[in-house]
Design a protein around this motif. Structure first.
Motif, PDB file in Angstrom:
ATOM      1  N   SER A  22       0.825  -1.207   0.000  1.00  0.00           N
ATOM      2  CA  SER A  22       0.000   0.000   0.000  1.00  0.00           C
ATOM      3  C   SER A  22       0.861   1.260   0.000  1.00  0.00           C
ATOM      4  O   SER A  22       0.609   2.201  -0.769  1.00  0.00           O
ATOM      5  CB  SER A  22      -0.926  -0.009   1.222  1.00  0.00           C
ATOM      6  N   VAL A  23       1.895   1.270   0.845  1.00  0.00           N
ATOM      7  CA  VAL A  23       2.777   2.443   0.922  1.00  0.00           C
ATOM      8  C   VAL A  23       3.450   2.717  -0.419  1.00  0.00           C
ATOM      9  O   VAL A  23       3.488   3.866  -0.896  1.00  0.00           O
ATOM     10  CB  VAL A  23       3.849   2.228   2.010  1.00  0.00           C
ATOM     11  N   GLN A  24       3.968   1.672  -1.047  1.00  0.00           N
ATOM     12  CA  GLN A  24       4.724   1.874  -2.278  1.00  0.00           C
ATOM     13  C   GLN A  24       3.822   2.191  -3.466  1.00  0.00           C
ATOM     14  O   GLN A  24       4.200   2.983  -4.335  1.00  0.00           O
ATOM     15  CB  GLN A  24       5.606   0.658  -2.562  1.00  0.00           C
ATOM     16  N   VAL A  25       2.643   1.603  -3.517  1.00  0.00           N
ATOM     17  CA  VAL A  25       1.686   1.983  -4.558  1.00  0.00           C
ATOM     18  C   VAL A  25       1.264   3.432  -4.353  1.00  0.00           C
ATOM     19  O   VAL A  25       1.126   4.203  -5.313  1.00  0.00           O
ATOM     20  CB  VAL A  25       0.473   1.037  -4.565  1.00  0.00           C
ATOM     21  N   GLY A  26       1.076   3.826  -3.095  1.00  0.00           N
ATOM     22  CA  GLY A  26       0.744   5.221  -2.813  1.00  0.00           C
ATOM     23  C   GLY A  26       1.827   6.172  -3.284  1.00  0.00           C
ATOM     24  O   GLY A  26       1.539   7.237  -3.837  1.00  0.00           O
ATOM     25  N   THR A 100      15.363   2.455  -1.191  1.00  0.00           N
ATOM     26  CA  THR A 100      16.517   1.696  -0.708  1.00  0.00           C
ATOM     27  C   THR A 100      17.502   2.609   0.009  1.00  0.00           C
ATOM     28  O   THR A 100      18.010   2.273   1.095  1.00  0.00           O
ATOM     29  CB  THR A 100      17.220   0.985  -1.877  1.00  0.00           C
ATOM     30  N   LEU A 101      17.782   3.766  -0.564  1.00  0.00           N
ATOM     31  CA  LEU A 101      18.680   4.712   0.088  1.00  0.00           C
ATOM     32  C   LEU A 101      18.066   5.255   1.373  1.00  0.00           C
ATOM     33  O   LEU A 101      18.760   5.415   2.390  1.00  0.00           O
ATOM     34  CB  LEU A 101      19.005   5.861  -0.863  1.00  0.00           C
ATOM     35  N   LEU A 240      11.682  -5.819   3.594  1.00  0.00           N
ATOM     36  CA  LEU A 240      11.350  -6.093   2.199  1.00  0.00           C
ATOM     37  C   LEU A 240      10.909  -4.833   1.448  1.00  0.00           C
ATOM     38  O   LEU A 240      10.758  -4.860   0.229  1.00  0.00           O
ATOM     39  CB  LEU A 240      10.226  -7.133   2.112  1.00  0.00           C
ATOM     40  N   GLU A 241      10.713  -3.743   2.166  1.00  0.00           N
ATOM     41  CA  GLU A 241      10.140  -2.537   1.552  1.00  0.00           C
ATOM     42  C   GLU A 241      10.919  -2.028   0.341  1.00  0.00           C
ATOM     43  O   GLU A 241      10.307  -1.670  -0.676  1.00  0.00           O
ATOM     44  CB  GLU A 241       9.994  -1.442   2.604  1.00  0.00           C
ATOM     45  N   GLY A 264      22.012  -4.138  -5.785  1.00  0.00           N
ATOM     46  CA  GLY A 264      22.152  -3.193  -4.683  1.00  0.00           C
ATOM     47  C   GLY A 264      20.944  -3.202  -3.770  1.00  0.00           C
ATOM     48  O   GLY A 264      21.071  -3.167  -2.538  1.00  0.00           O
ATOM     49  N   VAL A 265      19.743  -3.260  -4.366  1.00  0.00           N
ATOM     50  CA  VAL A 265      18.511  -3.343  -3.566  1.00  0.00           C
ATOM     51  C   VAL A 265      18.537  -4.598  -2.699  1.00  0.00           C
ATOM     52  O   VAL A 265      18.243  -4.559  -1.496  1.00  0.00           O
ATOM     53  CB  VAL A 265      17.268  -3.349  -4.484  1.00  0.00           C
TER      54      VAL A 265
END
Length: 281
Positions: A22-26, A100-101, A240-241, A264-265
């Motif tokens: 949900s966070v990443q789709v947002g 990732t950063l 996993l985010e 890197g991820v």
């Protein structure tokens, strides 16, 4: 907070993963707002709408002790700055790279103060991941890199203030006040950057969707999950985010990372999961 009926039968692991998605789709949806209102306008709508919804949901828990109010206001200020830096970053670099950063902030908190022999391994793994992320076939947008790292610093502050707020409040009233205050702080930035575009019905609808996807929904899911699973497992799952962010960037925005950047991820995800697991063991 009023519980979401039906969540009791959902496995807590599924709740955490749903919150991450949900966070990443947002965040991906928010990037579509940048052309209309800019990153500052998108952050403003996310925090204002999120604050309003949380104030309504936690209206019975809004009375907090006087000693908790400065913490809540500081938390809101850090929340606003963190989101502004992050949205400015994803306006310049791919979503997966930015998350990732940014995740180096929580990783630093996990490693801080620990004296385990394996901690340098996690630090080196994360450093290698960052090196691979910034190796690109094209030109690296360093302003985006630094903004993502600044968001990570704010995220570390967010974690520390969140713990302090949790000690001084119960329920989600403190978070609701903090998010509403963050929205107030961002309003001048959003108005200057976006002006009357903030009032367009389509923009308001998209802004509300971003607030729900990025703030209200994941917070509710994570709160329910934490009631039913150890914090250590929760922390490992949250690692996993960055990978989910990279997938969201690919599927929703068509952002393609090269093989080295994907590696890197994976390195940062592994370092975060490893540091969280060993620190909690």
């Amino acid at each position: 907070m009023v519980g979401w009926q039906g969540l009791g039968g959902v496995p807590p692991t599924a709740l955490v993963l749903a919150g991450i998605v949900s966070v990443q789709v947002g965040a991906a949806v928010a990037t579509h707002l940048f052309a209309s209102v800019g990153p500052g306008g998108a952050v403003t709508m996310r925090l204002v709408f999120g604050g309003i919804v949380l104030l309504v949901l936690w209206r019975s828990a809004l009375r907090i002790e006087r000693r908790a109010l400065p913490v809540a206001l500081a938390f809101g200020a850090v929340l606003a700055l963190m989101n502004l830096c992050f949205y400015e970053a994803i306006d310049r670099i791919p979503l997966g790279m930015a998350v990732t950063l940014e995740f180096l902030g929580p990783l630093a908190i996990a490693l801080a103060g620990s004296r385990r022999w394996i901690d340098p391994v996690w630090a080196l793994l994360a450093g290698g991941g960052v090196f691979m992320l910034t190796r690109s076939d094209g030109q690296v947008v360093w302003s985006g890199i630094f903004l993502a790292l600044a968001a990570g610093v704010c995220w570390a502050g967010y974690i520390l203030l969140s713990a302090k707020l949790g000690e001084r409040t119960s329920g989600g009233g403190g978070l609701a006040i903090a998010m509403a205050f963050g929205g107030i702080l961002m309003m001048p930035v959003g108005i200057v950057e976006a002006g009357t575009a903030l009032l367009q019905p389509a923009v308001l609808a998209a802004g509300f969707a971003v607030a729900m996807l990025s703030s209200v929904v994941p917070y509710s899911l994570e709160l329910e999950a934490l009631r039913r699973m150890p914090a250590r497992i929760f922390g490992v799952l949250m690692s996993l985010e960055p990978a989910v962010a990279a997938l969201a960037g690919l599927l929703v925005l068509g952002q393609i990372l090269n093989f080295g950047q994907w590696a890197g991820v994976v390195c940062v995800v592994a370092a975060s999961a490893g540091a969280t697991r060993t620190a909690s063991a």
